[in-house]
Design an enzyme around this catalytic site. Sequence first.
Site, mmCIF file in Angstrom:
data_model
loop_
_atom_site.group_PDB
_atom_site.id
_atom_site.type_symbol
_atom_site.label_atom_id
_atom_site.label_comp_id
_atom_site.label_asym_id
_atom_site.label_seq_id
_atom_site.Cartn_x
_atom_site.Cartn_y
_atom_site.Cartn_z
ATOM 1 N N LYS A 252 22.283 22.829 13.506
ATOM 2 C CA LYS A 252 23.251 23.186 12.454
ATOM 3 C C LYS A 252 23.672 21.966 11.631
ATOM 4 O O LYS A 252 24.292 22.083 10.592
ATOM 5 C CB LYS A 252 24.482 23.864 13.069
ATOM 6 C CG LYS A 252 24.179 25.217 13.722
ATOM 7 C CD LYS A 252 25.432 25.833 14.320
ATOM 8 C CE LYS A 252 25.146 27.051 15.194
ATOM 9 N NZ LYS A 252 25.010 28.306 14.422
ATOM 10 N N LYS B 81 31.536 35.188 5.339
ATOM 11 C CA LYS B 81 33.006 35.235 5.364
ATOM 12 C C LYS B 81 33.586 34.274 4.338
ATOM 13 O O LYS B 81 34.549 34.594 3.625
ATOM 14 C CB LYS B 81 33.516 34.891 6.774
ATOM 15 C CG LYS B 81 33.131 35.932 7.820
ATOM 16 C CD LYS B 81 33.264 35.423 9.257
ATOM 17 C CE LYS B 81 32.454 36.335 10.187
ATOM 18 N NZ LYS B 81 32.271 35.764 11.544
ATOM 19 N N LYS C 170 31.459 26.447 13.001
ATOM 20 C CA LYS C 170 30.389 27.107 13.744
ATOM 21 C C LYS C 170 30.198 26.346 15.042
ATOM 22 O O LYS C 170 30.731 25.253 15.197
ATOM 23 C CB LYS C 170 29.097 27.136 12.921
ATOM 24 C CG LYS C 170 28.733 25.779 12.299
ATOM 25 C CD LYS C 170 27.536 25.879 11.354
ATOM 26 C CE LYS C 170 27.885 26.345 9.961
ATOM 27 N NZ LYS C 170 27.484 27.720 9.695
ATOM 28 N N ARG C 171 29.431 26.903 15.971
ATOM 29 C CA ARG C 171 29.156 26.162 17.191
ATOM 30 C C ARG C 171 28.520 24.818 16.874
ATOM 31 O O ARG C 171 27.839 24.663 15.862
ATOM 32 C CB ARG C 171 28.228 26.985 18.108
ATOM 33 C CG ARG C 171 28.936 28.100 18.825
ATOM 34 C CD ARG C 171 30.050 27.573 19.722
ATOM 35 N NE ARG C 171 29.491 27.020 20.936
ATOM 36 C CZ ARG C 171 29.556 27.591 22.127
ATOM 37 N NH1 ARG C 171 30.205 28.728 22.280
ATOM 38 N NH2 ARG C 171 29.006 27.024 23.173
ATOM 39 N N HIS D 123 18.081 37.373 17.926
ATOM 40 C CA HIS D 123 19.037 36.549 17.169
ATOM 41 C C HIS D 123 18.647 35.085 17.098
ATOM 42 O O HIS D 123 19.444 34.268 16.662
ATOM 43 C CB HIS D 123 20.434 36.620 17.785
ATOM 44 C CG HIS D 123 21.074 37.961 17.696
ATOM 45 N ND1 HIS D 123 21.943 38.299 16.693
ATOM 46 C CD2 HIS D 123 20.955 39.056 18.482
ATOM 47 C CE1 HIS D 123 22.360 39.555 16.865
ATOM 48 N NE2 HIS D 123 21.774 40.031 17.959
ATOM 49 N N THR E 171 26.853 33.958 9.794
ATOM 50 C CA THR E 171 27.781 34.980 9.292
ATOM 51 C C THR E 171 29.037 34.324 8.710
ATOM 52 O O THR E 171 29.713 34.928 7.878
ATOM 53 C CB THR E 171 28.171 35.983 10.397
ATOM 54 O OG1 THR E 171 28.426 35.269 11.606
ATOM 55 C CG2 THR E 171 27.079 36.997 10.625
#
Length: 808
Positions: free
Chosen positions: A538, A644, A532-533, A346, A640
């Site tokens: 990110k 969504k 998100k984290r 992952h 992910t």
Amino acid sequence: MEKATLQELLESRLKDIFSIEIAEASPQELFLALANVVKSCYANDWSQTRKNLLVEQQKQAYYFSIEFLPGKLLKSNLLNLGLLDTAEELFEELSFSLDEVAEVEKDMALGNGGLGRLASCFMDSLASLGLPGNGNGIRYNYGLFKQKFVDGHQVELPDDWLRAGNVWEVRKESKAVDIQYGGEVYLIEDENGRLRPERHGGYVWRAVPYDTGMVGYQNDMINTLRLWSVEVPAAEEANYATIESRRSLEDLTAVLYPDDSNERGKKTRLMQEYFFVSAGIQSIVRYYLKLNHPLTMMSEKIAIHINDTHPALCVSELMRLLLDDHDLPWEQAWAITVKVMSYTNHTIMAEALEKWPIDLFKEVIPRNYQIIEEIDRRYLEEYAEVHEAALLNRTRIIIDGQVHMAHLAIIGSHSVNGVAKLHSDLLKSVVLHDFYLIFPERFNNKTNGIAQRRWMQLANQPLSKVLDTTIGKSWRHNPQDLQLLKNYQEDPTVLQRLADAKLTNKQALAEYIQQTTGIEVDPTAIFDVQIKRLHAYKRQLLNVMHILKLYFDLKDDPQAPIHPRVFIFGAKAAPSYHYAKAIIKVINEVANLINHDPTINDKLKVVFLENYNVTLAERIIPAADVSEQISLASKEASGTSNMKLMLNGAVTIATLDGANIEIRDAIGDENIAIFGLTEEEVYAYYAQQNYSAYAFYEEDPVLQRVVNAFIDGTIPNIEREGREVFDSLLKYNDEYFLLKDFKSYCDAQYRVDLAYKDQQRWQAISLMNIANAGKFSADYTVQNYADDIWQIEPLYAHVKEPNSASLT
Ligand code: 26Q
């Protein structure tokens, strides 16, 4: 089931448990009673599923994951049992709200983020496809910490989710197993000349399973999620008389490690990994032996999946049982193990690849360590003739005093997959390239997917109803039927209905924001969401930089034609991740500044919602207009939340990273705002080592003003954090290329603003996102795992009409 029957059941439960009538019941009491009714509704199917499995003896998959993140289960179980509408109507009739009752349930938050949530989406799909597939993990007494903001800083509070008990779980004392730790293991030759391990010292802890039914979507199939909890073995009570000795045992399954990249060298973490692996493998072997087949046929009945490297010890533990307890010769045991195991990677981030010092291994799991040494030795021996020593030395398991968990997982599995096309390609060409040279046939891709029932039918009822009236209800069973929506791209009535549903959801979120933060937001503004984290890669900071740019634009010209926007963040930082916490503080202070600046006149709002979790995601996602997927290309394995948000009609602004690429391919360039470096360009910078953050800073006055804002006092109260951000960008040369991507990000944001101003066009884009989201259903992903990796089939004896999952 009729409404009246449900009411009777509910009434009788309330009597049994609390001795009260419906009218006097609190939401807590109603929740518990209703959950018990729901449980009794599937109890029979659950035992029937188990019986059928024993009779049919079909192959089963076991998904080993150190994290599961199911969130709340009440409404999802009601939906899957076909009782949701009935329950909603009943509660309305009784002047209660089902939502209020469902809200009482504690989130089951036994995971950090994407990986854990994926595991739970897969559990839902396995059952819904009628596939025999079970989860295996840890029952943490405390889930992921609760996040609070104090003075803009993240503060972590314990998540005592079991305090009021957990209705869904069933303790299975009779299925407990012993887990051996420590001691010393000597190999002694027996009378047949075979080396046998003899253990001296060490200790045994007990693993007790708690099973939770995983209810299939209207197909009577109930799979099992089995989570293990540690206990003192009955025979050893006397040895655990002191509080300290008990505490160290109980620590084992007390808390989930809140780091979603890597905690180095923690003994308890390694013990946790061995704990659920050993318990799970023992219970699988025990089950398999009941079937009365030779162990050599195990791969015909059992598939074991290793979700990231945390359960990689599955390889050595299955070997241990086959060798030590069942006397198989090494070659046979190894052949079985490789056929049974498969592994998903992952992450691309090299620093996140799990390694353990051998001393710790020897201390905690000495017998497994011996077996790993032998696997390693034989690996070098077996491939010595075919491959160069250098290649083998880079890919062996034990290197420089460390056990490389990914190497163990790859060498011990017949399948290795990444979680999106780009990610799987990068595994082959970069991260695991050496292994690809040796085992090319093992590598494959399985693009992630999401539980669309939860993320649409449950989370977004307004939109679900619009879909029902526009394209019929078949999409509820066949996600690809969402494509039917494409016929309405130019239908103003449908576009208006979609817009109305979105507005309803935005109003609900606006109310939540008002109640939890006191901030007023206008539901007609653009709701721009990044959830998100919190991680440097990110690039939440890039989002902040664009917000600052808009802020300055409005300061310079309060009439600037910017459509009002609400920037919404949800993110937890690992408690030990100092830089991520600094970013949280910065976002909160930027929010303070902008939200209270009268010259901005409410054109911009920044809202950082506390304690992002599955339930909060279910509130935010249906209300999102814009989906921020802005990681540096190549870093996000899949993502992910991108899927969504797309499913819920948000328009994506994205780099060509992870599954964003496949989303772009599905909807076309005209329906997504792509920006930034490509993966090739990023790698070219690495190769040439010629990135200069300062050069971008120097030549762009807009960027200068934004970056300076972190240290020049523009943003109050961030003296330390602002400096850290500033230094990361300029002094340390901006590891994730924010300065390089800034301009193209702002351009893409400008395109988004323009598109939104043309509501007809915007709604059509949003529609295309919904219409093309079906292919990201986890049902298809899991079907692909089932066909290509696990070779499992729907339980025929049981499933009347299996939900189909063929992507045509
Ligand atoms: C490892 C060692 C010690 C302690 C913790 C860990 C640890 C725990 C969790 C390492 C990694 C994780 C979680 C990783 C994760 O969530 N990865 C995400 O997986 C998603 C599902 O495949 C992807 O969509 C995301 O791109 C990826 O970041």
